[in-house]
Design an enzyme around this catalytic site. Structure first.
Site, PDB file in Angstrom:
ATOM      1  N   ASP A 121     -15.837   9.480   8.621  1.00  0.00           N
ATOM      2  CA  ASP A 121     -14.727   8.544   8.439  1.00  0.00           C
ATOM      3  C   ASP A 121     -13.437   9.278   8.813  1.00  0.00           C
ATOM      4  OD1 ASP A 121     -14.626   5.687   6.721  1.00  0.00           O
ATOM      5  OD2 ASP A 121     -12.691   6.698   6.903  1.00  0.00           O
ATOM      6  N   ARG A 126       0.816  -1.225   0.000  1.00  0.00           N
ATOM      7  CA  ARG A 126       0.000   0.000   0.000  1.00  0.00           C
ATOM      8  C   ARG A 126       0.845   1.269   0.000  1.00  0.00           C
ATOM      9  NH1 ARG A 126      -5.160  -0.800   3.825  1.00  0.00           N
ATOM     10  NH2 ARG A 126      -6.177  -2.433   2.616  1.00  0.00           N
TER      11      ARG A 126
END
Ligand SMILES: C[S@@+](CC[C@H](N)C(=O)[O-])C[C@H]1O[C@@H](n2cnc3c(N)ncnc32)[C@H](O)[C@@H]1O
Length: 270
Positions: A139, A37
């Site tokens: 979020d 990632r």
């Protein structure tokens, strides 16, 4: 191009980083995933090692980059009408709600790219016609919040949206937008998205009839989970419903809510 490999020592740095930033516990099995990632970002920033990138994050001079790293290290998998039974319950609760003194409010507390929050909004728009209601989505990842606010999705992602809702609340892209779907502007206006870290004191969001906290606790250890649940439940109205992911459980973490069914809890009425 030489591939940079993440060492155990470097991985341990990033484990600590994301735990401190978001309360997320990354097990050792996630080492390759973390390396993968962050790899593109390392290349973009021309770093020769994960350690160098970590030092930038820790320098105190790179708040933007810290946010980028959080965005990259969170898992944002979601879909419209995921775990559909909860949406049947939402409809039932909404149509039978007696307290009509204010808007019917639902919090989608780890909303990722917005599909869950818009699914909630579609059900409320359909079942509460003429009544005030609102959906708050939140979020920790800024990147997913931007996508959520846009409400623009690859058409394939809307396959679980019930057909009548698709016709009523989604615009099919044409021309250059072919193959995409845009959530209707009026529905988007009823859903507000905020950046909220559940592993920190919460901002003033008001109180809610229903809270969805689904598929995020799996990333927390028990201590973090307990604290997050307690914080989130402080914003649930008496008699309000608390929904968690189907693979999650509260165990004996709280007495503030009673379990009605797997993944469905309710706060006592006052
Ligand atoms: C797997 S997604 C779940 C999305 C949606 N709730 C669902 O069930 O489809 C988990 C989301 O939790 C968010 N998240 C992780 N840690 C968080 C935290 N400490 N505070 C707020 N959101 C967090 C991630 O950014 C991600 O978008």
């Amino acid at each position: 191009m030489n591939t940079i490999v993440i060492t155990d020592h470097e991985f341990a740095h990033f484990q600590r980083f994301i735990y401190t930033a978001a309360g997320i516990t990354l097990p050792a099995t996630k080492k390759t995933l973390v390396g993968g990632r962050l790899a593109k970002r390392l290349r973009q920033c021309r770093f020769g090692s994960y350690g160098e990138y970590f030092r930038l994050l820790m320098s105190g001079q790179a708040a933007e980059e810290v946010q980028t790293a959080v965005d990259l290290l969170t898992t944002n998998e979601t879909s419209f009408f995921r775990e559909p039974k909860h949406f049947e319950l939402l409809r039932e609760v909404a149509v039978t709600a007696h307290d009509r003194t204010g808007p019917f409010r639902v919090w989608c507390a780890a909303s990722s790219t917005g599909e869950e929050a818009y699914s909630i909004a579609m059900v409320l728009a359909d079942s509460l016609e003429g009544r005030a209601w609102e959906v708050v989505g939140s979020d920790i990842s800024r990147r997913v919040l931007e996508r959520a606010r846009g409400g623009h999705y690859i058409a394939e992602r809307t396959k679980n949206v019930p057909r009548p809702y698709l016709h009523r609340f989604c615009l099919k892209g044409v021309g250059a937008q072919e193959g995409t779907v845009l959530v209707d502007r009026a529905l988007r206006a009823r859903v507000r998205f905020f950046q909220v870290n559940l592993d920190a004191p919460l901002p003033a969001l008001g109180t809610f009839e229903l809270i969805f906290l689904r598929n995020v606790m799996i990333y927390f250890n028990n201590d973090t989970k307990r604290q997050v649940v307690s914080r989130v439940l402080s914003l649930l109205k008496p008699g309000g419903y608390f929904l968690i992911g189907h693979s999650e459980t509260l165990g004996d973490m709280t007495t503030a809510v009673k379990q009605l069914a797997p993944s469905v809890y309710r706060k006592e009425t006052a």
